[in-house]
Enzyme design. Sequence first.
Site, PDB file in Angstrom:
ATOM      1  N   TYR A  60       0.865  -1.187   0.000  1.00 21.85           N
ATOM      2  CA  TYR A  60       0.000   0.000   0.000  1.00 21.85           C
ATOM      3  C   TYR A  60       0.899   1.234   0.000  1.00 21.85           C
ATOM      4  O   TYR A  60       1.324   1.720   1.055  1.00 21.85           O
ATOM      5  CB  TYR A  60      -0.890   0.034   1.236  1.00 21.85           C
ATOM      6  CG  TYR A  60      -2.035  -0.943   1.278  1.00 21.85           C
ATOM      7  CD1 TYR A  60      -2.348  -1.759   0.191  1.00 21.85           C
ATOM      8  CD2 TYR A  60      -2.819  -1.067   2.418  1.00 21.85           C
ATOM      9  CE1 TYR A  60      -3.406  -2.650   0.246  1.00 21.85           C
ATOM     10  CE2 TYR A  60      -3.888  -1.956   2.476  1.00 21.85           C
ATOM     11  CZ  TYR A  60      -4.174  -2.744   1.394  1.00 21.85           C
ATOM     12  OH  TYR A  60      -5.221  -3.632   1.456  1.00 21.85           O
ATOM     13  N   PRO A 212     -16.130  -2.190   2.114  1.00 26.40           N
ATOM     14  CA  PRO A 212     -17.449  -2.288   2.749  1.00 26.40           C
ATOM     15  C   PRO A 212     -18.461  -1.253   2.279  1.00 26.40           C
ATOM     16  O   PRO A 212     -19.667  -1.475   2.390  1.00 26.40           O
ATOM     17  CB  PRO A 212     -17.127  -2.104   4.233  1.00 26.40           C
ATOM     18  CG  PRO A 212     -15.847  -1.338   4.249  1.00 26.40           C
ATOM     19  CD  PRO A 212     -15.077  -1.825   3.073  1.00 26.40           C
ATOM     20  N   LEU A 213     -17.967  -0.144   1.734  1.00 27.12           N
ATOM     21  CA  LEU A 213     -18.878   0.913   1.286  1.00 27.12           C
ATOM     22  C   LEU A 213     -19.167   0.816  -0.207  1.00 27.12           C
ATOM     23  O   LEU A 213     -19.631   1.773  -0.820  1.00 27.12           O
ATOM     24  CB  LEU A 213     -18.305   2.290   1.638  1.00 27.12           C
ATOM     25  CG  LEU A 213     -18.041   2.502   3.136  1.00 27.12           C
ATOM     26  CD1 LEU A 213     -17.507   3.899   3.390  1.00 27.12           C
ATOM     27  CD2 LEU A 213     -19.314   2.263   3.935  1.00 27.12           C
ATOM     28  N   GLY A 215     -17.396   0.912  -2.653  1.00 27.54           N
ATOM     29  CA  GLY A 215     -16.533   1.701  -3.523  1.00 27.54           C
ATOM     30  C   GLY A 215     -17.251   2.782  -4.302  1.00 27.54           C
ATOM     31  O   GLY A 215     -16.858   3.142  -5.403  1.00 27.54           O
ATOM     32  N   PRO A 218     -22.437   2.851  -8.188  1.00 29.99           N
ATOM     33  CA  PRO A 218     -23.739   3.445  -8.515  1.00 29.99           C
ATOM     34  C   PRO A 218     -24.884   2.456  -8.409  1.00 29.99           C
ATOM     35  O   PRO A 218     -26.050   2.837  -8.433  1.00 29.99           O
ATOM     36  CB  PRO A 218     -23.552   3.919  -9.959  1.00 29.99           C
ATOM     37  CG  PRO A 218     -22.440   3.074 -10.505  1.00 29.99           C
ATOM     38  CD  PRO A 218     -21.524   2.841  -9.343  1.00 29.99           C
TER      39      PRO A 218
END
Length: 283
Positions: A60, A212-213, A215, A218
Amino acid sequence: MTINQEYDRARDFTLPGGATLSRIGLGTMRLPLAEPAAAREVLRRAVESGVDHFDTAAFYFAGERSANALLREALHPYRERVFIAVKVGPQRTPDGAFTAPATAAELRGAVERNLRELGLERLDLVYLRIGAMSPDPGESPAERFAALAELRRAGLVGELGVSNVTAGQLAEARAVAPVAAVQNHFNLTRRADLALLAECRALGIAYVPFPPLAGGDPAVSPAVRRIAEAHGATVPRVLLAWLLALGPHVCPIPGTSSPAHLADNLAAADLELAPAELAELTG
């Protein structure tokens, strides 16, 4: 899968080996893209807010900035209750290109690199990630997981986990050494892992979904937005609340470099969705 309608209010989950981690953690993958001061501030705010579960990896990084360095700069010397989970396997060149995953023989070097960068003598949890950023359902994890099990016996690693795995790959890994956590791609818009999530619960294994969100997908339904409005909440808070309702072993790791977004994510622990809302979201 039937969602447990009786909310578990525990803020922590205890891994099979006895270690605990906050159920809502903080993913650090995108922190190197933020201004360093902002990234360090959100890490400190997370600890002050009760977060002790940080998910990171040596791969990362963005240019000269790395998630491991930001964690060390912000939190070292670490408080007693800071649980750091690291992924190994994928490898990147300094310019960011992914190369062949680390072999069993290379995994010790990968673990030692994370230890150096984080300023630690022992990593709380190390995941073997199968494939690079995408899964490889045809790979056997046995040889490489055995190499990590040796590092656990040597005291460099506390708990072992697997990432990007199928149920079959989890079974192969468990035949080699105890598995404390599974980290897979899962959220409201990508739910193919529901059966594996349930299996992890039965085994007492943490299930750590990413992203979890969704990304910013839409495909997040109008129902999510309507439910959020009904509760005076944000869409991310509803998405996290839905994940937490799947079981006390589900430990999402949303990432952010914004203290306001961090606070909103943590507020999901207090958002109780009605049974009808959970059923509508799950479909």
